[in-house]
Design a protein around this motif. Structure first.
Motif, PDB file in Angstrom:
ATOM      1  N   LYS A 184      45.253  95.067  68.387  1.00 16.75           N
ATOM      2  CA  LYS A 184      46.047  95.173  69.606  1.00 16.75           C
ATOM      3  C   LYS A 184      45.842  96.560  70.201  1.00 16.75           C
ATOM      4  O   LYS A 184      45.830  97.568  69.484  1.00 16.75           O
ATOM      5  CB  LYS A 184      47.520  94.937  69.300  1.00 16.75           C
ATOM      6  N   GLN A 224      46.746  99.059  73.848  1.00 13.10           N
ATOM      7  CA  GLN A 224      47.566  99.180  75.058  1.00 13.10           C
ATOM      8  C   GLN A 224      46.700  99.107  76.309  1.00 13.10           C
ATOM      9  O   GLN A 224      45.618  99.679  76.360  1.00 13.10           O
ATOM     10  CB  GLN A 224      48.344 100.503  75.045  1.00 13.10           C
ATOM     11  N   VAL A 225      47.196  98.396  77.297  1.00  8.97           N
ATOM     12  CA  VAL A 225      46.512  98.303  78.585  1.00  8.97           C
ATOM     13  C   VAL A 225      47.184  99.267  79.553  1.00  8.97           C
ATOM     14  O   VAL A 225      48.419  99.360  79.602  1.00  8.97           O
ATOM     15  CB  VAL A 225      46.577  96.860  79.143  1.00  8.97           C
ATOM     16  N   ASP A 235      50.076  95.019  76.577  1.00  2.00           N
ATOM     17  CA  ASP A 235      49.120  95.081  75.471  1.00  2.00           C
ATOM     18  C   ASP A 235      48.127  93.928  75.587  1.00  2.00           C
ATOM     19  O   ASP A 235      48.382  92.936  76.266  1.00  2.00           O
ATOM     20  CB  ASP A 235      49.838  94.996  74.118  1.00  2.00           C
ATOM     21  N   ILE A 236      47.006  94.085  74.903  1.00  5.14           N
ATOM     22  CA  ILE A 236      46.017  93.013  74.837  1.00  5.14           C
ATOM     23  C   ILE A 236      45.520  92.900  73.403  1.00  5.14           C
ATOM     24  O   ILE A 236      45.337  93.911  72.716  1.00  5.14           O
ATOM     25  CB  ILE A 236      44.851  93.273  75.826  1.00  5.14           C
ATOM     26  N   GLU A 237      45.356  91.682  72.957  1.00  6.85           N
ATOM     27  CA  GLU A 237      44.854  91.426  71.600  1.00  6.85           C
ATOM     28  C   GLU A 237      43.344  91.264  71.664  1.00  6.85           C
ATOM     29  O   GLU A 237      42.838  90.339  72.285  1.00  6.85           O
ATOM     30  CB  GLU A 237      45.494  90.153  71.043  1.00  6.85           C
ATOM     31  N   LEU A 238      42.623  92.196  71.034  1.00 11.83           N
ATOM     32  CA  LEU A 238      41.166  92.149  71.032  1.00 11.83           C
ATOM     33  C   LEU A 238      40.670  91.315  69.848  1.00 11.83           C
ATOM     34  O   LEU A 238      41.199  91.420  68.736  1.00 11.83           O
ATOM     35  CB  LEU A 238      40.586  93.562  70.951  1.00 11.83           C
ATOM     36  N   VAL A 275      41.313 100.223  77.984  1.00 13.60           N
ATOM     37  CA  VAL A 275      41.399  98.949  78.700  1.00 13.60           C
ATOM     38  C   VAL A 275      42.321  99.138  79.895  1.00 13.60           C
ATOM     39  O   VAL A 275      43.466  99.585  79.750  1.00 13.60           O
ATOM     40  CB  VAL A 275      41.921  97.827  77.786  1.00 13.60           C
ATOM     41  N   ASP A 279      44.125  97.505  83.492  1.00  7.70           N
ATOM     42  CA  ASP A 279      44.590  96.254  84.065  1.00  7.70           C
ATOM     43  C   ASP A 279      43.736  95.848  85.266  1.00  7.70           C
ATOM     44  O   ASP A 279      43.474  94.669  85.493  1.00  7.70           O
ATOM     45  CB  ASP A 279      46.051  96.398  84.486  1.00  7.70           C
ATOM     46  N   ARG A 291      40.620  94.019  82.003  1.00  9.51           N
ATOM     47  CA  ARG A 291      41.036  92.782  81.332  1.00  9.51           C
ATOM     48  C   ARG A 291      39.981  91.686  81.535  1.00  9.51           C
ATOM     49  O   ARG A 291      39.649  90.936  80.611  1.00  9.51           O
ATOM     50  CB  ARG A 291      42.369  92.301  81.897  1.00  9.51           C
ATOM     51  N   GLU A 337      37.770  89.576  78.656  1.00  9.37           N
ATOM     52  CA  GLU A 337      37.703  88.115  78.622  1.00  9.37           C
ATOM     53  C   GLU A 337      36.258  87.628  78.687  1.00  9.37           C
ATOM     54  O   GLU A 337      35.854  86.719  77.958  1.00  9.37           O
ATOM     55  CB  GLU A 337      38.508  87.530  79.781  1.00  9.37           C
TER      56      GLU A 337
END
Length: 208
Positions: A2, A4-5, A15-18, A124, A126, A196, A200
């Motif tokens: 995880k 922070q974005v 947050d984003i899960e990598l 990362v 947004d 983001r 993806e």
């Protein structure tokens, strides 16, 4: 993993899960070296060969008698001393077209991304929208984000037009769409910035 974005104002945007299969590998120097070497070799153009004595289409008849002519002794007009003759010790054709297994190339890219995530030089964002596409506004925002001297920004399907316009005159910032992500460019920059959309795209690239 995880992470922070942030947005361009350096404020938290969740947050984003990598994916650990893409960003959580243990980098191997031998794999990264093989991929970078392959990339740099692929960039080299084919060296053009010169025409040597055997390649020139001229008469092979002896010019005159071996002795008694009062001039130098020559065999034919293909000799390098004549205009239009073959090149002496000319360049040979060298074709640089190395091969590397697709799986190794993909593994190298995942390891390069993992290396940036592991050493903390991965950011990362947004999004990359810059108001009016102004360089002055972007410089103020980047100062708070902690970009390194050389920063690679990778966006999604296409580059954000306003960010591309605003960053065009800022030294040390380079942009790529997600499809152009490569090991050499990632490793040679101090900081890797992904949107983001880029995360993806990259994860879909390896999981598709």
């Amino acid at each position: 993993m995880k992470i922070q974005v942030k947005n361009l104002d350096a404020a938290a945007a969740g947050d984003i899960e990598l994916n650990d299969d893409v960003f959580g590998l243990e980098p191997r120097a031998d794999i990264l070296h093989r991929v970078v070497t392959w990339q740099l070799e692929k960039r080299r153009g084919t060296a053009r060969g010169t025409r040597e004595r055997a390649d020139v289409a001229r008469s092979g008849k002896k010019l005159g008698n071996q002795k008694g002519g009062g001039t130098a002794r020559h065999g034919d007009r293909r000799a390098p001393v004549f205009i239009g003759g073959g090149k002496a010790h000319g360049a040979r054709v060298r074709d640089f077209n190395p091969g590397l297994n697709k799986k190794v190339r993909a593994l190298g890219l995942r390891m390069a991304l993992s290396a940036k995530a592991k050493d903390g030089s991965l950011i990362v964002l947004d999004g990359l929208d810059v108001a009016d596409g102004k360089t002055k506004a972007l410089i103020g925002q980047l100062a708070n984000l902690g970009f390194g001297t050389k920063t690679l920004v990778i966006d999604g399907e296409a580059l954000n037009v306003s960010f591309a316009r605003a960053s065009a005159n800022i030294k040390g910032i380079n942009l790529l769409p997600a499809i152009g992500a490569n090991v050499y460019d990632i490793l040679k920059h101090d900081t890797l910035v992904l949107t983001r959309a880029a995360v993806e795209k990259l994860e879909a690239r390896f999981n598709g």
